[in-house]
Design a protein around this motif. Structure first.
Motif, PDB file in Angstrom:
ATOM      1  N   VAL A 258     -19.772  90.737 -53.711  1.00 44.55           N
ATOM      2  CA  VAL A 258     -21.125  90.686 -54.048  1.00 44.55           C
ATOM      3  C   VAL A 258     -22.257  91.083 -52.707  1.00 44.55           C
ATOM      4  N   ASN A 259     -22.900  92.068 -53.182  1.00 46.84           N
ATOM      5  CA  ASN A 259     -23.708  92.608 -52.163  1.00 46.84           C
ATOM      6  C   ASN A 259     -25.326  92.221 -52.370  1.00 46.84           C
ATOM      7  N   PHE A 260     -26.148  91.605 -51.344  1.00 51.08           N
ATOM      8  CA  PHE A 260     -27.370  91.628 -51.578  1.00 51.08           C
ATOM      9  C   PHE A 260     -28.013  92.362 -50.706  1.00 51.08           C
ATOM     10  N   TYR A 261     -28.965  93.128 -51.411  1.00 56.85           N
ATOM     11  CA  TYR A 261     -29.912  94.117 -50.867  1.00 56.85           C
ATOM     12  C   TYR A 261     -31.195  93.744 -50.546  1.00 56.85           C
ATOM     13  N   GLY A 262     -31.747  93.201 -49.447  1.00 61.05           N
ATOM     14  CA  GLY A 262     -33.139  92.903 -49.243  1.00 61.05           C
ATOM     15  C   GLY A 262     -34.068  94.022 -48.660  1.00 61.05           C
ATOM     16  N   GLU A 263     -35.114  93.780 -48.474  1.00 60.75           N
ATOM     17  CA  GLU A 263     -36.093  94.925 -48.212  1.00 60.75           C
ATOM     18  C   GLU A 263     -35.693  95.762 -47.187  1.00 60.75           C
TER      19      GLU A 263
ATOM     20  N   VAL B 124     -21.568  80.897 -56.979  1.00 60.37           N
ATOM     21  CA  VAL B 124     -20.413  81.414 -55.954  1.00 60.37           C
ATOM     22  C   VAL B 124     -21.324  81.309 -54.423  1.00 60.37           C
ATOM     23  N   VAL B 125     -22.369  81.770 -54.396  1.00 58.53           N
ATOM     24  CA  VAL B 125     -22.879  81.766 -53.092  1.00 58.53           C
ATOM     25  C   VAL B 125     -23.074  80.325 -52.316  1.00 58.53           C
ATOM     26  N   ARG B 126     -23.284  79.370 -53.212  1.00 59.85           N
ATOM     27  CA  ARG B 126     -23.213  77.891 -52.570  1.00 59.85           C
ATOM     28  C   ARG B 126     -21.605  77.565 -52.050  1.00 59.85           C
ATOM     29  N   ALA B 127     -20.763  78.080 -52.854  1.00 63.98           N
ATOM     30  CA  ALA B 127     -19.376  77.939 -52.512  1.00 63.98           C
ATOM     31  C   ALA B 127     -18.921  78.821 -51.323  1.00 63.98           C
ATOM     32  N   ALA B 128     -19.512  80.068 -51.295  1.00 61.98           N
ATOM     33  CA  ALA B 128     -19.097  80.968 -50.059  1.00 61.98           C
ATOM     34  C   ALA B 128     -20.324  81.867 -49.805  1.00 61.98           C
TER      35      ALA B 128
ATOM     36  N   PRO C 244     -14.500  81.649 -54.375  1.00 62.63           N
ATOM     37  CA  PRO C 244     -14.702  80.841 -55.701  1.00 62.63           C
ATOM     38  C   PRO C 244     -14.005  81.665 -56.881  1.00 62.63           C
ATOM     39  N   PRO C 245     -13.860  81.143 -57.916  1.00 64.99           N
ATOM     40  CA  PRO C 245     -13.399  82.213 -59.071  1.00 64.99           C
ATOM     41  C   PRO C 245     -14.566  83.203 -59.578  1.00 64.99           C
ATOM     42  N   ILE C 246     -14.297  84.187 -60.054  1.00 63.01           N
ATOM     43  CA  ILE C 246     -14.882  85.152 -60.660  1.00 63.01           C
ATOM     44  C   ILE C 246     -15.513  84.570 -61.865  1.00 63.01           C
ATOM     45  N   PRO C 247     -16.977  84.462 -61.997  1.00 59.59           N
ATOM     46  CA  PRO C 247     -17.492  84.064 -63.128  1.00 59.59           C
ATOM     47  C   PRO C 247     -16.918  84.874 -64.591  1.00 59.59           C
ATOM     48  N   ALA C 248     -16.902  83.775 -65.547  1.00 55.06           N
ATOM     49  CA  ALA C 248     -16.543  84.519 -67.008  1.00 55.06           C
ATOM     50  C   ALA C 248     -17.345  85.408 -67.631  1.00 55.06           C
ATOM     51  N   ALA C 249     -18.606  85.342 -67.274  1.00 54.31           N
ATOM     52  CA  ALA C 249     -19.653  86.372 -67.856  1.00 54.31           C
ATOM     53  C   ALA C 249     -19.480  87.763 -66.928  1.00 54.31           C
ATOM     54  N   VAL C 250     -19.027  87.686 -65.759  1.00 58.42           N
ATOM     55  CA  VAL C 250     -18.858  88.950 -64.927  1.00 58.42           C
ATOM     56  C   VAL C 250     -17.542  89.535 -65.267  1.00 58.42           C
TER      57      VAL C 250
ATOM     58  N   THR D 250     -20.807  88.616 -50.001  1.00 62.84           N
ATOM     59  CA  THR D 250     -19.911  87.520 -50.303  1.00 62.84           C
ATOM     60  C   THR D 250     -18.899  87.972 -51.336  1.00 62.84           C
ATOM     61  N   ALA D 251     -18.148  87.035 -51.617  1.00 68.47           N
ATOM     62  CA  ALA D 251     -17.149  87.452 -52.859  1.00 68.47           C
ATOM     63  C   ALA D 251     -16.674  86.407 -53.510  1.00 68.47           C
ATOM     64  N   ALA D 252     -16.228  86.773 -54.774  1.00 73.61           N
ATOM     65  CA  ALA D 252     -15.421  85.682 -55.682  1.00 73.61           C
ATOM     66  C   ALA D 252     -14.231  86.469 -56.233  1.00 73.61           C
ATOM     67  N   GLY D 253     -12.941  85.521 -56.440  1.00 74.81           N
ATOM     68  CA  GLY D 253     -11.911  85.891 -56.719  1.00 74.81           C
ATOM     69  C   GLY D 253     -10.658  85.475 -56.042  1.00 74.81           C
ATOM     70  N   ARG D 254      -9.460  85.973 -56.195  1.00 70.97           N
ATOM     71  CA  ARG D 254      -8.426  85.676 -55.364  1.00 70.97           C
ATOM     72  C   ARG D 254      -8.449  86.016 -53.923  1.00 70.97           C
ATOM     73  N   VAL D 255      -9.162  87.320 -53.773  1.00 68.17           N
ATOM     74  CA  VAL D 255      -9.530  87.887 -52.375  1.00 68.17           C
ATOM     75  C   VAL D 255     -10.855  88.352 -52.296  1.00 68.17           C
TER      76      VAL D 255
END
Length: 195
Positions: free
Chosen positions: A100-105, A26-30, A75-81, A48-53
Motif C-alpha cells: 500500500v503506497n500513499f502519495y501525498g502532495e 489495514v492502516v489501523r493494524a499496520a 493484516p490480511p489482504i482484504p477480500a475486495a482487493v 504499509t502492506a497486507a498479507g503474509r509478508v
C-alpha cells in the motif's frame, strides 16, 4: 503500453469506496511509514502492506518481511482487493503481499523494477485509488524508451509476461482532483506473489 495491460475504471465509485474502507482497517493494524532507502534517503511516499509478508526498505536493504517494522503482524489482504487479482491476473497462485503506497502532495516513485519476488511468472497487479497519477513504463532494460499515461481512481494495471520486469514509476499526481480522498492524495495497491 510497453506490455503493461490497463483496465480503465475496473472499479466503479462504490467499489472504490468499499476498498478504501477496507484499507482504513489495514492502516489501523499496520500504520503507514515513510521508508528509507538503503542509501539513507527518505522516500516521498508512505507505505504499509497486507498479507503474509510486506515489502520493506531501510538501511539493511530492500526485502520482504514477515512483520510490520513496528513489530506487529501484517493484516490480511482484504477480500475486495483479492477479487481484483482474480479478475485480471490470470495466475493460479494467490498473492501473499499487497503493498500500500500513499502519495501525498508532491510525492512520486522513481523508475524501478519489481524484482524482489521469487516467481516472475506471476504478474504484479496495481490498483489506483484517489488522485490521478502519471504512470510511466519502459522496457526490461534501464534506459529503454518509456511511455506515460494518467491512471485514474479505479484503474488497474497488470505487469506480466514480457512486461513483468519492466521499469516503471509515477512521475507526479494531480493532487486534490479526485473526490474519493477529500483531503487529496493517491493510494496505489500492488498485489504480488512474493514467496
Amino acid at each position: 503500453m510497453n506490455g503493461a495491460r490497463i483496465w480503465r475504471g475496473l472499479l466503479d465509485a462504490p467499489a472504490q469506496a468499499a476498498v478504501l474502507e477496507d484499507l482504513r482497517a489495514v492502516v489501523r493494524a499496520a500504520p503507514l511509514l515513510r521508508p528509507v532507502t538503503p542509501g539513507g534517503r527518505a522516500m516521498s511516499v508512505r507505505m504499509t502492506a497486507a498479507g503474509r509478508v510486506g515489502w520493506v526498505t531501510d538501511r539493511a536493504g530492500y526485502r520482504y518481511a514477515d512483520r510490520h517494522p513496528g513489530g506487529g503482524p501484517w493484516p490480511p489482504i482484504p477480500a475486495a482487493v483479492l477479487a481484483v487479482w482474480d479478475a485480471v491476473a490470470a495466475c493460479a497462485r494467490t498473492p501473499d503481499c499487497c503493498l500500500v503506497n500513499f502519495y501525498g502532495e508532491g510525492a512520486r516513485m522513481g523508475l524501478h523494477q519489481d524484482r524482489d519476488e521469487v516467481d516472475f511468472t506471476c504478474p504484479v497487479v496495481s490498483l489506483s485509488l484517489g488522485d490521478p497519477g502519471l504512470f510511466r513504463v519502459g522496457g526490461t532494460v534501464r534506459g529503454m524508451p518509456t511511455a506515460s499515461t494518467w491512471l485514474c481512481s479505479g484503474d488497474v494495471v497488470v505487469l506480466g509476461g514480457a512486461a513483468r520486469l519492466a521499469w516503471h514509476g509515477v512521475d507526479r499526481i494531480r493532487f486534490g482532483e479526485s473526490p474519493l480522498l477529500p483531503q487529496g492524495g493517491r493510494i496505489n495497491l500492488t498485489l504480488r506473489v512474493a514467496r
